[in-house]
Design a protein around this motif. Structure first.
Motif, PDB file in Angstrom:
ATOM      1  N   LYS A 159      20.273  43.977   7.824  1.00  0.00           N
ATOM      2  CA  LYS A 159      20.229  44.824   9.013  1.00  0.00           C
ATOM      3  C   LYS A 159      19.024  44.523   9.893  1.00  0.00           C
ATOM      4  CE  LYS A 159      20.313  49.677  10.448  1.00  0.00           C
ATOM      5  NZ  LYS A 159      20.316  51.091   9.999  1.00  0.00           N
ATOM      6  N   THR A 160      17.876  44.276   9.288  1.00  0.00           N
ATOM      7  CA  THR A 160      16.641  44.060  10.058  1.00  0.00           C
ATOM      8  C   THR A 160      16.030  42.684   9.817  1.00  0.00           C
ATOM      9  OG1 THR A 160      15.324  45.086   8.295  1.00  0.00           O
ATOM     10  CG2 THR A 160      16.093  46.528  10.065  1.00  0.00           C
ATOM     11  N   ARG A 161      16.832  41.758   9.283  1.00  0.00           N
ATOM     12  CA  ARG A 161      16.302  40.429   8.952  1.00  0.00           C
ATOM     13  C   ARG A 161      15.728  39.723  10.178  1.00  0.00           C
ATOM     14  NH1 ARG A 161      20.770  38.218   6.940  1.00  0.00           N
ATOM     15  NH2 ARG A 161      21.315  37.306   8.947  1.00  0.00           N
ATOM     16  N   GLY A 162      16.424  39.789  11.287  1.00  0.00           N
ATOM     17  CA  GLY A 162      15.954  39.114  12.493  1.00  0.00           C
ATOM     18  C   GLY A 162      14.599  39.620  12.950  1.00  0.00           C
ATOM     19  N   ALA A 163      14.410  40.940  12.906  1.00  0.00           N
ATOM     20  CA  ALA A 163      13.138  41.518  13.346  1.00  0.00           C
ATOM     21  C   ALA A 163      11.995  41.083  12.451  1.00  0.00           C
ATOM     22  CB  ALA A 163      13.246  43.038  13.370  1.00  0.00           C
ATOM     23  N   PHE A 164      12.244  41.004  11.140  1.00  0.00           N
ATOM     24  CA  PHE A 164      11.166  40.624  10.227  1.00  0.00           C
ATOM     25  C   PHE A 164      10.799  39.148  10.378  1.00  0.00           C
ATOM     26  CE2 PHE A 164      12.225  44.534   7.796  1.00  0.00           C
ATOM     27  CZ  PHE A 164      10.955  45.083   7.797  1.00  0.00           C
ATOM     28  N   ILE A 165      11.792  38.278  10.522  1.00  0.00           N
ATOM     29  CA  ILE A 165      11.463  36.861  10.728  1.00  0.00           C
ATOM     30  C   ILE A 165      10.755  36.686  12.069  1.00  0.00           C
ATOM     31  CG2 ILE A 165      12.347  34.509  10.786  1.00  0.00           C
ATOM     32  CD1 ILE A 165      14.818  35.469   9.305  1.00  0.00           C
ATOM     33  N   ALA A 166      11.236  37.408  13.092  1.00  0.00           N
ATOM     34  CA  ALA A 166      10.601  37.331  14.406  1.00  0.00           C
ATOM     35  C   ALA A 166       9.169  37.855  14.359  1.00  0.00           C
ATOM     36  CB  ALA A 166      11.417  38.126  15.426  1.00  0.00           C
ATOM     37  N   ALA A 167       8.925  38.883  13.537  1.00  0.00           N
ATOM     38  CA  ALA A 167       7.571  39.427  13.431  1.00  0.00           C
ATOM     39  C   ALA A 167       6.613  38.412  12.805  1.00  0.00           C
ATOM     40  CB  ALA A 167       7.585  40.709  12.603  1.00  0.00           C
ATOM     41  N   VAL A 168       7.106  37.641  11.820  1.00  0.00           N
ATOM     42  CA  VAL A 168       6.289  36.570  11.246  1.00  0.00           C
ATOM     43  C   VAL A 168       5.917  35.575  12.343  1.00  0.00           C
ATOM     44  CG1 VAL A 168       6.313  34.580   9.692  1.00  0.00           C
ATOM     45  CG2 VAL A 168       7.197  36.784   8.901  1.00  0.00           C
ATOM     46  N   PHE A 169       6.902  35.171  13.114  1.00  0.00           N
ATOM     47  CA  PHE A 169       6.653  34.177  14.158  1.00  0.00           C
ATOM     48  C   PHE A 169       5.803  34.748  15.285  1.00  0.00           C
ATOM     49  CE2 PHE A 169       8.111  31.250  17.620  1.00  0.00           C
ATOM     50  CZ  PHE A 169       7.644  30.090  17.034  1.00  0.00           C
ATOM     51  N   ALA A 170       5.913  36.075  15.526  1.00  0.00           N
ATOM     52  CA  ALA A 170       5.147  36.703  16.601  1.00  0.00           C
ATOM     53  C   ALA A 170       3.652  36.648  16.350  1.00  0.00           C
ATOM     54  CB  ALA A 170       5.593  38.157  16.781  1.00  0.00           C
ATOM     55  N   MET A 171       3.260  36.448  15.097  1.00  0.00           N
ATOM     56  CA  MET A 171       1.833  36.305  14.798  1.00  0.00           C
ATOM     57  C   MET A 171       1.255  35.066  15.470  1.00  0.00           C
ATOM     58  SD  MET A 171       1.020  38.960  13.067  1.00  0.00           S
ATOM     59  CE  MET A 171      -0.542  38.563  12.284  1.00  0.00           C
ATOM     60  N   GLN A 172       2.133  34.136  15.852  1.00  0.00           N
ATOM     61  CA  GLN A 172       1.687  32.970  16.604  1.00  0.00           C
ATOM     62  C   GLN A 172       1.030  33.395  17.914  1.00  0.00           C
ATOM     63  OE1 GLN A 172       4.456  30.046  18.682  1.00  0.00           O
ATOM     64  NE2 GLN A 172       3.910  28.845  16.879  1.00  0.00           N
ATOM     65  N   GLY A 173       1.609  34.407  18.553  1.00  0.00           N
ATOM     66  CA  GLY A 173       1.033  34.896  19.804  1.00  0.00           C
ATOM     67  C   GLY A 173      -0.376  35.420  19.617  1.00  0.00           C
ATOM     68  N   PHE A 174      -0.601  36.167  18.528  1.00  0.00           N
ATOM     69  CA  PHE A 174      -1.947  36.661  18.253  1.00  0.00           C
ATOM     70  C   PHE A 174      -2.902  35.513  17.929  1.00  0.00           C
ATOM     71  CE2 PHE A 174       0.268  40.759  17.021  1.00  0.00           C
ATOM     72  CZ  PHE A 174      -0.160  41.436  18.159  1.00  0.00           C
ATOM     73  N   GLY A 175      -2.371  34.434  17.315  1.00  0.00           N
ATOM     74  CA  GLY A 175      -3.208  33.272  17.050  1.00  0.00           C
ATOM     75  C   GLY A 175      -3.671  32.598  18.332  1.00  0.00           C
TER      76      GLY A 175
END
Length: 533
Positions: A159-175
């Motif tokens: 149900k929320t797999r996309g959001a969790f994978i996207a959240a991992v990748f979103a850490m790139q923005g903070f980097g």
């Protein structure tokens, strides 16, 4: 015999969002935070490297990296990343995700420090050492792509797999944002401490010896988040999907997941299900059966990631050149080298805050509602529109007073990259391939992206070079090369939009349903739909 979903996998798909999901996001995401910091911080210091190592003592102008040297410094980490994605992607399927997950961080920590300690008696020696260590830094970074994506997809519920994978990748923005902030702090501290005068006032004093510390500190800082994450990454258990479907030990999978999550799979006849579910689905990579089932899918994930990264990495690595071309960053001859780092970092931090970071998190919020394909299509179209809006009236944007609107449009290209293909090209390959090939196929897709990044890094550098010596002497580009570079990137995004139709929609489906690992069950329900369109 009809296949039945394994108890542990069915339980994972149906599990409520739990604390461990967020823990996994942070552990995997900090790797991506470090990846982005290390890949993009180099763009903050390349102008300073040119001043330190390539200034002609007899010339009144500050030095800059020759085009071939600039291409090497910016692109060598991408070459290492490509190799690392292929190698660690394959290794993750052979040895398991956890066994190789710590290797990538260890390489990143060592090479971040070594990059900052680059040595040599001459400019060529220092730059060669820097390029050597940045290649191996990229090698470690490359491993994080397939492993982090695969691990998060295999832990998450459907149900929320996309959001969790996207959240991992979103850490790139903070980097990326952290890179700008660290450069701001370091450059401001040194600029204030040593009071270096503007370049035009005193050519020699405008670059004090302490300037050599600035770029080294910025590069070495990338070791800190990677080192802090290493212990927790080693504590993560192997994913249940790898243990059950590849290692064929569901009992161990149950035990591993029970340690970190609250779920109760039905253990009746589980070992029989393991045999049934894995016996008839063992085709290898690039076999006729693989190409029949997943050939178009792999073409779709590799082509879209390749096309996206040509534009995305060109924009990120050469922001400083674009800002100089539109005269938002003053000519190099009007400021000292440390202050120039501050100006570049400030510009990139503003773009990250206003366009890059928000785009990632809008994807996190909407991906499981809109779906992967719609977001990717919207992103490619948005990037195309705003790149053409920058390129066609390009000379208008270089006029005084028009810089703000240029930056708004430029920031929107980053927003639609991240609320779009930069996130979805990372997510989809972690969902649509079989467990025993998932990390490998993600690594291949990611490597195709880095091939595009290399094309962008080298191609954009040469395409955007000024052809007007008079304006080069003043520190500006004519904009002729820059304008056509932006137009080409706009068309590349349009082609990426077209290739998106080869990628299946994975929203709301289990990983086994998408990969065909429970296809007998799906056929009994009326067929399995993983068609590209």
């Amino acid at each position: 015999m009809e296949k039945k979903p394994l108890g542990v996998l069915a339980a994972l798909d149906a599990a409520k969002t739990q604390w461990y999901h967020f823990t996994a996001v942070v552990i995997a995401g900090m790797g991506f935070f470090t990846d982005a910091y290390d890949l993009f911080c180099i763009s903050l210091v390349t102008k300073l490297l040119g001043r330190i190592y390539y200034t002609d003592p007899t010339s009144p102008k500050p030095g800059s990296l020759p085009p071939n040297v600039a291409a090497a410094v910016n692109g060598v980490a991408l070459c290492g990343t490509l190799v690392g994605q292929l190698f660690f992607g394959w290794l993750g399927d052979k040895l398991g995700r956890k066994k190789v997950y710590g290797m990538t961080l260890a390489i990143m920590v060592f090479c971040s420090i070594a990059s900052g300690l680059s040595f040599g008696q001459t400019a060529t020696g220092v730059i060669s050492t820097l390029c050597f260590f940045r290649f191996w830094l990229g090698f470690g970074i490359g491993g994080d792509y397939p492993l982090s994506a695969t691990i998060m997809s295999e832990y998450a519920n459907k149900k929320t797999r996309g959001a969790f994978i996207a959240a991992v990748f979103a850490m790139q923005g903070f980097g990326i944002l952290a890179g700008g902030i660290v450069a701001l702090i370091v450059s401001a501290a040194f600029d204030h401490a040593f009071h270096a005068p503007p370049y035009a006032v005193d050519r020699l004093a405008s670059l004090p010896p302490q300037a050599d510390y600035v770029w080294r500190i910025i590069l070495m800082f990338g070791a800190i988040p990677a080192a802090l994450t290493y212990y927790w990454r080693m504590k993560m258990p192997e994913t249940a999907r790898y243990t059950a479907l590849v290692a064929k030990n569901e009992k161990q999978a149950n035990e591993d997941m029970a340690k970190v999550m609250d779920f109760k799979p039905d253990e009746a006849q589980e070992q029989e299900k393991v045999k049934t579910n894995t016996a008839s689905n063992q085709f290898g990579l690039f076999t006729r059966e693989f190409l029949k089932r997943h050939g178009l899918h792999l073409l779709g994930t590799t082509s879209t990631w390749f096309l996206l990264d040509i534009a995305y990495y060109s924009q990120n690595l050469f922001q400083k050149d674009i800002f100089t071309a539109i005269k938002w960053i003053p000519p190099a001859a009007t400021m000292n080298g440390i202050h120039e780092v501050f100006k570049v970092a400030r510009a990139q931090t503003i773009i990250a805050l206003c366009g890059t970071v928000p785009g990632y998190w809008v994807t996190v919020a909407l991906i499981d509602w809109m779906g992967r394909k719609k977001i990717q299509l919207v992103g490619f179209i948005g990037m195309t529109v705003f790149m053409f809006a920058l390129a066609i009236p390009y000379h208008h944007w270089t006029l005084e007073g028009n810089h703000v609107w240029f930056l708004v449009f430029y920031g929107l290209t980053f927003f639609f990259a991240n609320f779009g293909p930069n996130a979805t090209t990372f997510i989809v390959p972690a969902e649509i391939f079989p467990a025993r090939l998932r990390s490998t196929c993600h690594g291949i897709s990611a490597a195709a992206g880095k091939a595009g990044a290399i094309v962008g890094a080298f191609g954009f550098l040469y395409a955007s070079q000024s052809t007007d010596p008079a304006k080069v002497d003043k520190g500006y580009s004519t904009g002729i090369g820059m304008k056509w570079s932006l137009i080409v990137m706009g068309f590349i995004n349009l082609v990426g939009f077209c290739f998106t139709f080869l990628v299946p929609e994975s929203n709301g489906k289990s990983l086994e349903e998408l990969s065909g690992e429970n296809e007998a069950e799906e056929e009994a329900k009326g067929g399995r739909d993983v068609s590209p369109v």
